[in-house]
Design an enzyme around this catalytic site. Structure first.
Site, PDB file in Angstrom:
ATOM      1  N   GLU A 119       0.780  -1.243   0.000  1.00  0.00           N
ATOM      2  CA  GLU A 119       0.000   0.000   0.000  1.00  0.00           C
ATOM      3  C   GLU A 119       0.810   1.290   0.000  1.00  0.00           C
ATOM      4  O   GLU A 119       0.318   2.314   0.495  1.00  0.00           O
ATOM      5  CB  GLU A 119      -0.912  -0.010   1.242  1.00  0.00           C
ATOM      6  CG  GLU A 119      -0.194   0.166   2.608  1.00  0.00           C
ATOM      7  CD  GLU A 119       0.162  -1.125   3.327  1.00  0.00           C
ATOM      8  OE1 GLU A 119       0.318  -2.163   2.653  1.00  0.00           O
ATOM      9  OE2 GLU A 119       0.300  -1.095   4.568  1.00  0.00           O
ATOM     10  N   GLU A 174      -5.552  -2.730  -0.417  1.00  0.00           N
ATOM     11  CA  GLU A 174      -4.427  -1.783  -0.458  1.00  0.00           C
ATOM     12  C   GLU A 174      -4.943  -0.353  -0.547  1.00  0.00           C
ATOM     13  O   GLU A 174      -4.391   0.557   0.077  1.00  0.00           O
ATOM     14  CB  GLU A 174      -3.480  -2.099  -1.628  1.00  0.00           C
ATOM     15  CG  GLU A 174      -2.962  -3.540  -1.687  1.00  0.00           C
ATOM     16  CD  GLU A 174      -2.360  -4.062  -0.384  1.00  0.00           C
ATOM     17  OE1 GLU A 174      -1.944  -3.260   0.474  1.00  0.00           O
ATOM     18  OE2 GLU A 174      -2.329  -5.297  -0.204  1.00  0.00           O
ATOM     19  N   GLU A 222      -3.584  -4.017   9.717  1.00  0.00           N
ATOM     20  CA  GLU A 222      -3.912  -5.176   8.880  1.00  0.00           C
ATOM     21  C   GLU A 222      -5.251  -5.816   9.256  1.00  0.00           C
ATOM     22  O   GLU A 222      -6.055  -6.134   8.390  1.00  0.00           O
ATOM     23  CB  GLU A 222      -2.779  -6.204   8.889  1.00  0.00           C
ATOM     24  CG  GLU A 222      -1.474  -5.699   8.239  1.00  0.00           C
ATOM     25  CD  GLU A 222      -1.622  -5.274   6.771  1.00  0.00           C
ATOM     26  OE1 GLU A 222      -2.657  -5.564   6.145  1.00  0.00           O
ATOM     27  OE2 GLU A 222      -0.675  -4.629   6.264  1.00  0.00           O
TER      28      GLU A 222
HETATM   29  N1  BES Z   1       1.087  -4.362   3.913  1.00  0.00           N
HETATM   30  C1  BES Z   1       0.829  -5.592   3.300  1.00  0.00           C
HETATM   31  C2  BES Z   1       1.947  -6.087   2.438  1.00  0.00           C
HETATM   32  C3  BES Z   1       3.154  -6.590   3.179  1.00  0.00           C
HETATM   33  C4  BES Z   1       3.085  -7.713   3.917  1.00  0.00           C
HETATM   34  C5  BES Z   1       4.355  -5.976   3.089  1.00  0.00           C
HETATM   35  C6  BES Z   1       4.219  -8.184   4.569  1.00  0.00           C
HETATM   36  C7  BES Z   1       5.461  -6.442   3.742  1.00  0.00           C
HETATM   37  C8  BES Z   1       5.404  -7.559   4.484  1.00  0.00           C
HETATM   38  C9  BES Z   1      -0.415  -5.529   2.419  1.00  0.00           C
HETATM   39  O1  BES Z   1      -1.314  -4.545   2.762  1.00  0.00           O
HETATM   40  C10 BES Z   1      -1.122  -6.833   2.594  1.00  0.00           C
HETATM   41  O2  BES Z   1      -1.625  -7.083   3.637  1.00  0.00           O
HETATM   42  N2  BES Z   1      -1.136  -7.663   1.549  1.00  0.00           N
HETATM   43  C11 BES Z   1      -1.679  -8.986   1.582  1.00  0.00           C
HETATM   44  C12 BES Z   1      -2.962  -9.097   0.818  1.00  0.00           C
HETATM   45  C13 BES Z   1      -4.163  -8.605   1.545  1.00  0.00           C
HETATM   46  C14 BES Z   1      -5.393  -8.707   0.676  1.00  0.00           C
HETATM   47  C15 BES Z   1      -4.416  -9.313   2.842  1.00  0.00           C
HETATM   48  C16 BES Z   1      -0.654  -9.877   0.935  1.00  0.00           C
HETATM   49  O3  BES Z   1       0.291  -9.342   0.338  1.00  0.00           O
HETATM   50  O4  BES Z   1      -0.806 -11.084   1.000  1.00  0.00           O
HETATM   51 ZN    ZN Z   2      -2.587  -5.008   4.344  1.00  0.00          ZN
END
Ligand code: BES
Ligand code: ZN
Length: 850
Positions: A257, A291, A313
């Site tokens: 994001e 995101e 999250e």
């Molecule tokens: N902020 C996270 C991405 C992230 C996760 C960055 C771990 C660094 C380390 C993003 O917002 C996220 O949660 N992405 C998920 C998908 C979401 C729909 C739950 C993912 O990447 O699986």
């Molecule tokens: Zn997230």
């Protein structure tokens, strides 16, 4: 550099940074192996801090020069960062460092994917870009200049200038470094616009590699829907002139994001009917929303430290689930989420990796982006909303945005907002954030003279580091059905706060049948010894769609368990009950398709283990096969009709209606294949004109031991589409029979297209291997060995993806001694690997146990 003894970080040790950052200027001179990053940062002593040591994080950086207020300085540099003497007043720090994006295979910091520069900074990747206080509570505005020859050069915020060989960006919103992003490459744009409800015009772009421009339209629609939804439901508007999304092929996670510049794993944004399944479309819509929603819950209000990860999250997962429920079907979304929770979070919470939604310590934060933080974290928001009611929830959220906009906040802040908005004492609720483990709620009932009594008893098993647990606040939604199936008491929320509590319902003419934990109102395991007749009754009459589905699910579980332990025959009550639901064509096809699902084999293993029986994966597999066959035979007259009804003749749309029908079509095709040996599936494969139908027919053929020609044809058709080829790899492993699973996986690793450094490709094979329960747990141990060998190979290249895949071993203590010995040997072998990453060391240490 690897640590000999990795350090543990504790929540209780939090202290603010000694300086505030007033603004950050970064200049990037791009070059694949030697990118120069020049930083100019204004620091001021932080009056709220006690310690004014000037420490900047920095890893894998080559320091070229540093200065303070224009005077060269020689900082004390280690492999973790630098310290330096600084004035006791505001000063300007400048540094020039060199990094190697092309050599960065860990995909954290600045790296290259297919010749394109991109970044991933969450959680602690910015320290691989330049020296900086890389912690979420240090927030600043950023101005970025990119010098390079790439056609497209992007960073956060709004574009301020661009010309031959450079681009400049300014982000006016103070942000922590983990939200920084930069992308540069020869990308193609799929543009659009959006007008916010206050009339602000926003430019929207999805940037992709040439050749992928035809797969952006769906993502763009999802983005606009998300923007509208967040305005309508949470009153949140977008706050920059431009919102950019970029698709990259090499990405450890799903998407990120970064402020104004979201970066997506290409598998989570690119979509077309020919190459994506209905499930892919639904997931893409949800991730884009997720995101985007972080812009408020994550970016405008961020986390004070990484222990507070669930603050952004859990809340954002909850919000994206609400969005999906609104866009599609609420019960279907809820059922799918509970399947996922039981399939991924429950095993985590009931095994060696169990940790609270807000952990109290970690070694490597990347290991805590878990199902517990995300999915259980989202369940906690749902419970809060249930407890306070929809109106108070809306009021609390408004207060949260008002009070904490621009803050790096904590769970305490979050709960305080609810306390202030509702007058409720939430101190007991807070235990959900600190106590690990899945609570069990045991139910007993009594009825006499018009009064029905429900006694609920809660207990939570010990988890690593937590031997005893205090009672939690558990909202249990309950409704009662009368003997003829009418609802005699509407849904009511019982607040279970004590270890044991009794609730009474008066004025009932006859003993009712309770429908407990409607909508899955709390993430608990219900222990209720009811007859299969009662479950069958709920399956045919419950007015709560979730519990109606769950009644079928528990009948299936029960019959499978007795088939496994006593060699019993499949239960007629189950087969009849499900058939009756399937016959009811007033019900949504997607819902009926879910009714045909069986509990996963891993879930059955957990249930056996919970009940004191050592699970035998082969026996679980056989029972599941037998029940499937029985289902097919039992419904043989109905199946062709259902399958026919499920056909879609209209042009393909990935919406809830069509995808629900295709889901029913696919579930029935799979049963029909058990009766006709694959004749219908082969015919459907031949005429499939979208990926959903193509893949479902191919899956049926593989499961029937056929489909070799189709697999080859599929490969030939799609060999140039990496996302489809990921499916081709994954399908073969996930559907291989247990005897051959390891061999199939091993053979695929020798395939020319097995590009193992790409996380999507690695996960296609090894994620599928770990999910194929009986294949993975084959008594020979060959699958364990294969996975361990590849984890050892991947670790030096990409520790983050390796560490995530270690969780395949987390349930090892459930199994028999032979399997435990085999897995234990592989865990030892991984642990003994020289130079093992901190990420994998922590995972293996925790999985092995104290
Ligand atoms: N902020 C996270 C991405 C992230 C996760 C960055 C771990 C660094 C380390 C993003 O917002 C996220 O949660 N992405 C998920 C998908 C979401 C729909 C739950 C993912 O990447 O699986
Ligand atoms: Zn997230």
């Amino acid at each position: 550099m690897r640590d000999a003894a990795p350090t543990t970080i504790y929540l209780k040790d939090y202290t603010p940074f000694g300086f505030t950052v007033d603004d950050v200027h970064l200049t990037f001179d791009l070059s694949p192996n030697a990118t120069r990053v020049t930083s100019r940062i204004t620091f001021s002593p932080n009056p709220d801090a006690a310690d004014h040591t000037f420490f900047l994080h920095g890893e894998e950086l080559k320091l070229i020069r540093a200065s303070i207020d224009g005077q060269p300085v020689l900082p004390n540099v280690t492999d973790k960062g630098l310290t330096c003497d600084v004035p006791n007043a505001p000063f300007v720090w400048e540094a020039e460092v060199e990094v190697d994006p092309a050599g960065n295979t860990a995909l954290e910091g600045l790296y290259m994917s297919n010749g394109m520069y991109c970044t991933q900074c969450e959680a602690e990747g910015f320290r691989k870009i330049t020296y900086y206080p890389d912690r979420p509570d240090v927030m600043s505005t950023f101005t970025v200049r990119i010098n390079g020859t790439e056609k497209v050069m992007l960073s956060n915020g709004n574009p301020t200038d661009q010309g031959d060989g450079f681009a400049e960006w300014h982000d006016p919103w103070p942000k922590p470094a983990y939200l920084f992003a930069l992308v540069a490459g020869d990308l193609i744009n799929h543009p659009d616009r959006f007008t916010t409800k206050s009339g602000k015009d926003v430019e929207l772009n999805i940037w992709v590699r040439p050749g992928d421009e035809g797969k952006c339209a769906f993502g763009m629609e999802a983005l606009k829907k998300s923007m509208t939804w967040d305005e309508d439901v949470y009153g949140r508007e977008y706050d920059l002139d431009v919102f950019n999304i970029v698709a990259v092929d090499d990405f450890n996670m799903g998407a990120m994001e970064n402020k104004g510049l979201n970066i997506f794993n290409s598998s989570c944004v690119l979509a077309s009917p020919e190459t994506s399944t209905d499930d892919n479309f639904e997931r893409i819509e949800a991730i884009i929303a997720h995101e985007y929603f972080h812009n408020w819950t994550g970016n405008r209000i961020t986390c004070r430290d990484w222990f507070q990860l669930c603050l952004k999250e859990g809340l954002t997962v909850f919000r994206d689930a609400q969005f999906t429920a609104d866009m599609r079907s609420e019960p279907v979304k809820r059922i799918r989420d509970v399947i996922d929770l039981r399939g991924r979070q429950f095993p985590e919470d009931n095994g060696p990796l169990s940790h609270p939604v807000r952990p109290e310590s970690f070694v490597e934060i990347n290991n805590f982006y878990t199902a517990t933080v995300y999915e259980k974290g989202a369940e906690l928001i749902g419970m809060l909303k249930t407890l306070v009611g929809d109106e108070a929830y809306a009021k609390a959220l408004d207060l949260y945005f008002d009070r904490h906009d621009g803050d790096a906040a904590t769970i305490e802040d979050w709960l305080q907002v609810f306390a202030d908005a509702t007058g409720r004492d939430l101190s007991q609720f807070k235990r959900w954030y600190s106590q690990a483990g899945t609570p069990r709620v045991a139910v007993s009932e009594d009825y006499s003279e018009g009064t029905y009594t429900l006694t609920l008893k809660q207990s939570t098993p010990a988890t690593p580091g937590q031997d005893t647990k205090q009672p939690q606040v558990i909202p249990v939604a309950v409704g009662l059905l009368g003997p003829n199936g009418d609802e005699v008491a509407e849904t009511r929320i019982l607040e279970l706060t004590e270890a044991e509590q009794t609730f009474t319902f008066d004025g009932l003419a006859a003993k009712p049948t309770p429908s407990i934990l409607r909508g899955f109102s709390a993430p608990v395991i219900l222990e209720h010894d009811t007859s299969s007749a009662q479950r069958a009754f709920l399956l045919s009459h419950d007015t709560d769609p979730f519990n109606r589905w769950d009644a079928g699910r528990s009948l299936a579980r029960e019959t499978l368990l007795t088939m496994i332990t006593d060699g019993a025959a499949p239960s007629g009550a189950y087969l009849d009950g499900v058939q009756a639901v399937l016959r009811d064509d007033t019900l949504d096809p997607a819902y009926r398709a879910l009714m045909l699902g069986l509990p996963g084999q891993s879930e059955l293993a957990a249930a056996l283990h919970d009940g004191g029986t050592t699970p035998d994966p082969q026996a679980i597999w056989s029972a599941t096969e037998t029940l499937r066959q029985a289902q097919a035979q039992h419904m043989q007259d109905l199946l062709p009709r259902l399958h026919g009804e499920a056909q879609v003749s209209a042009p393909y749309l990935p919406d809830a209606d069509q995808s629900g029908r295709r889901a029913l079509g696919s579930a029935t095709l799979s049963l029909i294949t058990r009766l006709d040996g694959g004749a219908l599936a082969a015919a459907e494969y031949a005429k499939a004109d979208n990926m959903t139908l193509q893949l479902s027919a191919l899956g049926c053929l593989i499961r029937a031991g056929k489909g070799e020609a189709e697999l080859q044809a599929f490969y030939d058709q799609w060999k140039d589409d990496r996302l489809v080829i990921d499916k081709w790899f994954g399908l073969q492993v996930s559907l291989a029979d247990p005897e051959h699973t390891a061999t199939v996986a091993q053979t695929l690793t020798q395939h020319a297209d097995f590009n193992w450094k790409n996380p999507n490709r690695f996960r296609a094979v090894f994620g599928a291997l770990a999910m194929n329960h009986a294949g993975f747990h084959h008594a020979s141990g060959t699958a364990y060995e294969l996975l361990a060998e590849w984890l050892i190979q991947l670790d030096p290249v990409n520790p983050q993806t390796t560490a995530r895949m270690c969780s395949a071993f987390q349930t090892w203590r459930r199994y028999d001694e032979g399997r435990q010995t085999l897995i234990g040997a592989q865990l030892d072998r991984i642990a003994a690997t020289p130079q093992l990453s901190r990420d994998v060391t922590e995972m293996i240490t925790r999985i092995r146990g104290a």
